[in-house]
Motif scaffolding. Structure first.
Motif, mmCIF file in Angstrom:
data_model
loop_
_atom_site.group_PDB
_atom_site.id
_atom_site.type_symbol
_atom_site.label_atom_id
_atom_site.label_comp_id
_atom_site.label_asym_id
_atom_site.label_seq_id
_atom_site.Cartn_x
_atom_site.Cartn_y
_atom_site.Cartn_z
ATOM 1 N N TRP B 51 103.065 7.425 0.305
ATOM 2 C CA TRP B 51 102.577 6.869 1.567
ATOM 3 C C TRP B 51 101.809 8.013 2.223
ATOM 4 O O TRP B 51 102.325 8.692 3.096
ATOM 5 C CB TRP B 51 103.706 6.367 2.453
ATOM 6 N N PHE B 52 100.621 8.274 1.716
ATOM 7 C CA PHE B 52 99.856 9.380 2.269
ATOM 8 C C PHE B 52 98.921 8.839 3.342
ATOM 9 O O PHE B 52 98.360 7.751 3.216
ATOM 10 C CB PHE B 52 99.104 10.169 1.188
ATOM 11 N N THR B 53 98.809 9.615 4.401
ATOM 12 C CA THR B 53 97.977 9.229 5.522
ATOM 13 C C THR B 53 97.163 10.441 5.949
ATOM 14 O O THR B 53 97.326 11.537 5.402
ATOM 15 C CB THR B 53 98.831 8.711 6.696
ATOM 16 N N VAL B 54 96.302 10.236 6.927
ATOM 17 C CA VAL B 54 95.423 11.336 7.339
ATOM 18 C C VAL B 54 95.374 11.533 8.846
ATOM 19 O O VAL B 54 94.850 12.537 9.306
ATOM 20 C CB VAL B 54 93.992 11.123 6.794
ATOM 21 N N LEU B 55 95.857 10.563 9.592
ATOM 22 C CA LEU B 55 95.819 10.670 11.050
ATOM 23 C C LEU B 55 97.227 10.543 11.599
ATOM 24 O O LEU B 55 97.853 9.485 11.483
ATOM 25 C CB LEU B 55 94.948 9.565 11.653
ATOM 26 N N GLY B 56 97.725 11.600 12.185
ATOM 27 C CA GLY B 56 99.044 11.545 12.800
ATOM 28 C C GLY B 56 100.141 11.337 11.768
ATOM 29 O O GLY B 56 99.927 11.442 10.550
ATOM 30 N N HIS B 57 101.318 11.055 12.285
ATOM 31 C CA HIS B 57 102.481 10.868 11.418
ATOM 32 C C HIS B 57 103.012 9.451 11.661
ATOM 33 O O HIS B 57 103.531 9.142 12.724
ATOM 34 C CB HIS B 57 103.543 11.926 11.742
ATOM 35 N N GLN B 58 102.849 8.633 10.648
ATOM 36 C CA GLN B 58 103.248 7.236 10.809
ATOM 37 C C GLN B 58 104.748 7.093 10.558
ATOM 38 O O GLN B 58 105.252 7.521 9.513
ATOM 39 C CB GLN B 58 102.472 6.346 9.839
ATOM 40 N N VAL B 59 105.415 6.470 11.505
ATOM 41 C CA VAL B 59 106.845 6.191 11.381
ATOM 42 C C VAL B 59 107.005 4.674 11.274
ATOM 43 O O VAL B 59 106.489 3.925 12.113
ATOM 44 C CB VAL B 59 107.627 6.725 12.600
ATOM 45 N N GLN B 60 107.678 4.254 10.227
ATOM 46 C CA GLN B 60 107.832 2.813 9.989
ATOM 47 C C GLN B 60 108.813 2.237 11.001
ATOM 48 O O GLN B 60 109.966 2.667 11.063
ATOM 49 C CB GLN B 60 108.337 2.574 8.564
ATOM 50 N N CYS B 61 108.364 1.281 11.786
ATOM 51 C CA CYS B 61 109.194 0.703 12.852
ATOM 52 C C CYS B 61 109.493 -0.773 12.634
ATOM 53 O O CYS B 61 110.042 -1.427 13.534
ATOM 54 C CB CYS B 61 108.518 0.902 14.213
ATOM 55 N N ASP B 62 109.139 -1.308 11.480
ATOM 56 C CA ASP B 62 109.496 -2.692 11.171
ATOM 57 C C ASP B 62 110.946 -2.704 10.708
ATOM 58 O O ASP B 62 111.350 -1.867 9.904
ATOM 59 C CB ASP B 62 108.573 -3.231 10.067
ATOM 60 N N ASP B 63 111.722 -3.643 11.215
ATOM 61 C CA ASP B 63 113.164 -3.580 10.913
ATOM 62 C C ASP B 63 113.493 -4.037 9.500
ATOM 63 O O ASP B 63 114.557 -3.698 8.976
ATOM 64 C CB ASP B 63 113.969 -4.384 11.947
ATOM 65 N N ARG B 64 112.595 -4.789 8.864
ATOM 66 C CA ARG B 64 112.880 -5.274 7.518
ATOM 67 C C ARG B 64 111.579 -5.296 6.727
ATOM 68 O O ARG B 64 110.595 -5.913 7.154
ATOM 69 C CB ARG B 64 113.468 -6.691 7.567
ATOM 70 N N LEU B 65 111.595 -4.679 5.585
ATOM 71 C CA LEU B 65 110.389 -4.640 4.749
ATOM 72 C C LEU B 65 110.693 -5.379 3.450
ATOM 73 O O LEU B 65 111.279 -4.828 2.524
ATOM 74 C CB LEU B 65 110.004 -3.189 4.454
ATOM 75 N N ARG B 66 110.326 -6.631 3.439
ATOM 76 C CA ARG B 66 110.563 -7.454 2.247
ATOM 77 C C ARG B 66 109.226 -7.763 1.596
ATOM 78 O O ARG B 66 108.244 -8.010 2.281
ATOM 79 C CB ARG B 66 111.213 -8.784 2.622
ATOM 80 N N GLY B 67 109.239 -7.822 0.277
ATOM 81 C CA GLY B 67 108.009 -8.227 -0.387
ATOM 82 C C GLY B 67 107.987 -7.815 -1.835
ATOM 83 O O GLY B 67 109.000 -7.417 -2.410
ATOM 84 N N ARG B 68 106.838 -7.949 -2.422
ATOM 85 C CA ARG B 68 106.629 -7.544 -3.806
ATOM 86 C C ARG B 68 105.397 -6.664 -3.840
ATOM 87 O O ARG B 68 104.350 -7.029 -3.311
ATOM 88 C CB ARG B 68 106.440 -8.756 -4.711
ATOM 89 N N ARG B 69 105.538 -5.511 -4.451
ATOM 90 C CA ARG B 69 104.399 -4.626 -4.623
ATOM 91 C C ARG B 69 103.892 -4.739 -6.057
ATOM 92 O O ARG B 69 104.668 -4.582 -7.000
ATOM 93 C CB ARG B 69 104.778 -3.181 -4.323
ATOM 94 N N THR B 70 102.607 -5.006 -6.181
ATOM 95 C CA THR B 70 101.963 -4.938 -7.490
ATOM 96 C C THR B 70 101.146 -3.660 -7.514
ATOM 97 O O THR B 70 100.180 -3.518 -6.755
ATOM 98 C CB THR B 70 101.054 -6.164 -7.732
ATOM 99 N N ASP B 71 101.554 -2.722 -8.331
ATOM 100 C CA ASP B 71 100.914 -1.412 -8.333
ATOM 101 C C ASP B 71 99.503 -1.512 -8.900
ATOM 102 O O ASP B 71 99.283 -2.160 -9.934
ATOM 103 C CB ASP B 71 101.753 -0.429 -9.163
#
Lengths: 328, 275
Positions: B51-71
């Protein structure tokens, strides 16, 4: 500085915006001869940078975040690009983009109708884009075949669950916001942690393979190299992302490096870029390291022409230019 | 002492037909999960370099992360399709973001439906927490910030957890050398090139010795010589948590598609490793 961003992808508000727009009918893939009736081949190539800020600033119905504008000069350059692109009457847009990062080989999107929501993990507050476009699958497969024949590791990507990245969408949207042309999308075979331009030779081979595929399929193609130029930038953002009061080059050296490259482009011939691009990468950490510009030049056969710089501007301090090359 | 770990980011650890090294790394990551649970950890502070980013420091604030990742690279394999269901400790996440801001950095509170959780986070969470019972507080890896900033980000997370009375674990999801094999290979062909292997072992020797200063001192050279994953910001992050000022236990080391990967544990040694 801190804010909470939360928007629902496909929310009622954004859905109504999208529904209110008359969507053009998705274009069908052309047949094996030029659908426009003109000669086939590569009719133009563009350096088409993709910062999501430019899409955000345009406020298209497909993108959820709303802006007050910004980066107008670059966007005016894209307006001119669109006018010229129409005049070229292409059958297909072929885009090479650095943010579909494939670590093994060069992948070509062969999904007939990619669609979904691309929430950009780096810029989610700026880019949550609903995409729905048509792929020229015949040409996409031909590029895979020609690349493999040239000795490259290539893959035909047929998984519709793979999210389309913002560099692909950004360049395509800005070049053709109506999305009424079929598309072929190529990945960047880069490891983002490489410190060299070692992949540029492969990008030349990929470009040549792209040209052969276009010629074999008889397409009239416009190519988009989705690269920024100098690529050092800020690591934080103003409260208002489009605050032009803080938009400027990262350093004068970065700006000067971009101007040197653009002078070379404007003077031509393109063969000078074989040395100028690696030097520019070394001087400015240019995003052309991802190879899109080299791919474009090789696909066009390094023509003995000058490029027409339609616009230059910075986005969070990175250099970005919209440039056209039309082979004679 | 806060328990901490370095675990790999590559999805090959979830392969149905793994190379020996992938299986060993996966088993070691499961062991870390067992140890975190044995330590009574409430929430894991997690940094994934994917989870690379370039602006600031992103903090995940969603209480539930459901899904399917296709790489986007590994979609042709079983491990390229990853279901996930992650519970986020949002109270800690917000407190962490506040602490980042208070430290003079820029926190970006991230909460968007459809947000693409990175492969490294999904892989690590599935191995560390196979029954989806744990809670996470996640931050991005800013590639344009000074690596030392990642230490300050971790320290802010520890302070926030202290204020909330959380029993904390800290995990960095990252590879070592990142010289990926640029062709499709059979698992049995997997190996790290000798120069990168030498560097990985040098770094791990310093980790085993508990010499955090030596690891930090060689970080930049490691980054250049072995293309270290995200310039080895992961170790800076772990260091900022205060958890790695002691010998680390290298539970596994090996190749993943040419890259170097290791599972390292800092904490109480408990004999809970599953086979």
């Amino acid at each position: 500085m801190a804010r909470v961003f939360h928007a629902t992808a496909g929310s009622g508000r954004s859905a109504s915006r999208r529904a209110a727009r008359t969507e053009p009918a998705p274009a069908a893939a052309p047949s094996t001869t030029s659908g426009s009736g003109g000669r086939g081949g590569i009719v133009a190539g563009y350096l088409a940078p993709h910062p999501p800020h430019l899409v955000y600033a345009e406020n298209p119905p497909q993108n959820e975040p709303r802006s007050t504008g910004g980066w107008e000069v670059l966007r005016w350059g894209y307006e001119e690009l669109r006018r010229r692109l129409r005049a070229h009457a292409p059958d297909v847009l072929v885009v090479h983009a650095p943010h579909w990062i494939t670590m093994v080989g060069h992948h070509v999107n062969c999904v007939p109708n990619p669609r979904g929501v691309s929430v950009e993990p780096i810029f989610p507050h700026l880019f949550r884009y609903h995409y729905d476009f048509r792929t020229d699958v015949d040409l996409a497969e031909a590029i895979v075949e020609e690349g493999a024949r040239a000795g490259l590791v290539t893959s035909a990507m047929r998984e519709d669950g793979v999210r389309v990245d913002y560099a692909t969408i950004g360049a395509l949207h800005l070049a053709n916001p109506d999305w009424d042309l079929p598309v072929v999308s190529l990945s960047a075979n880069n490891n983002p942690y490489f410190y060299s331009d070692a992949s540029l030779a492969e990008m030349e081979t990929l470009g040549e393979a792209t040209r052969k595929a276009i010629e074999k399929t008889g397409r009239r193609a416009v190519l988009l190299a989705s690269n920024s130029l100098s690529h050092l930038h800020w690591d934080a953002e103003p409260d208002l992302p489009e605050d032009m009061g803080v938009e400027r080059p990262f350093t004068h050296a970065q700006y000067a490096g971009d101007m040197e490259l653009l002078r070379t482009i404007r003077e031509g011939p393109t063969s000078r870029l074989k040395e100028a691009v690696p030097a520019h990468i070394e001087a400015t950490s240019s995003e052309t390291k991802a190879g899109s510009l080299t791919w474009l030049m090789a696909a066009m056969g390094w023509p003995a022409i000058a490029g027409d710089v339609l616009a230059y501007g910075t986005v969070i301090a990175t250099g970005n230019a919209v440039v056209e090359w039309v082979p004679t | 002492m806060i328990p901490a770990a370095l675990v790999p980011a590559m999805p090959h650890l979830l392969a149905g037909d793994p190379a020996d090294s992938w299986a060993e790394l996966a088993a070691a990551t499961r062991t870390v999960g067992d140890r975190l649970r044995a330590a009574g950890v409430d929430t894991v502070l997690l940094l994934s370099t994917q989870w690379f980013t370039v602006l600031g420091h992103q903090v995940q604030c969603d209480d539930r992360l459901r899904g399917r990742r296709t790489d986007e690279n590994w979609y042709a394999y079983d491990y390229g399709h990853l279901d996930h269901d992650l519970a986020v400790d949002t109270e800690l996440a917000h407190a962490w973001a506040d602490a980042i801001d208070a430290a003079g950095m820029q926190a970006r509170r991230t909460r968007y439906d459809g947000f693409p959780v990175d492969t490294g986070t999904v892989v690590a969470s599935k191995l560390l927490d196979p029954h989806d019972e744990g809670r996470w507080a996640m931050v991005s890896c800013n590639l344009y910030a000074d690596p030392a900033a990642m230490a300050a980000v971790a320290a802010a997370g520890v302070r926030a957890a202290d204020q909330l009375g959380r029993r904390l674990g800290v995990v960095a999801v990252s590879g070592l050398s990142s010289g990926l094999t640029a062709r499709w290979i059979r698992p049995s062909e997997d190996r790290v090139e000798p120069e990168h292997d030498r560097w990985n072992r040098k770094v791990l020797d310093a980790v085993r010795a508990g010499d955090r200063s030596a690891v930090l001192a060689m970080r930049e050279e490691f980054a250049v010589a072995a293309q270290a994953d995200s310039q080895f910001r992961a170790f800076a992050f772990l260091d900022g948590s205060g958890a790695v000022d002691r010998p680390g236990e290298v539970l596994a080391y090996g190749p993943v598609w040419g890259t170097g990967a290791a599972v390292v544990w800092w904490g109480e040694h408990t004999n809970t490793r599953e086979t």
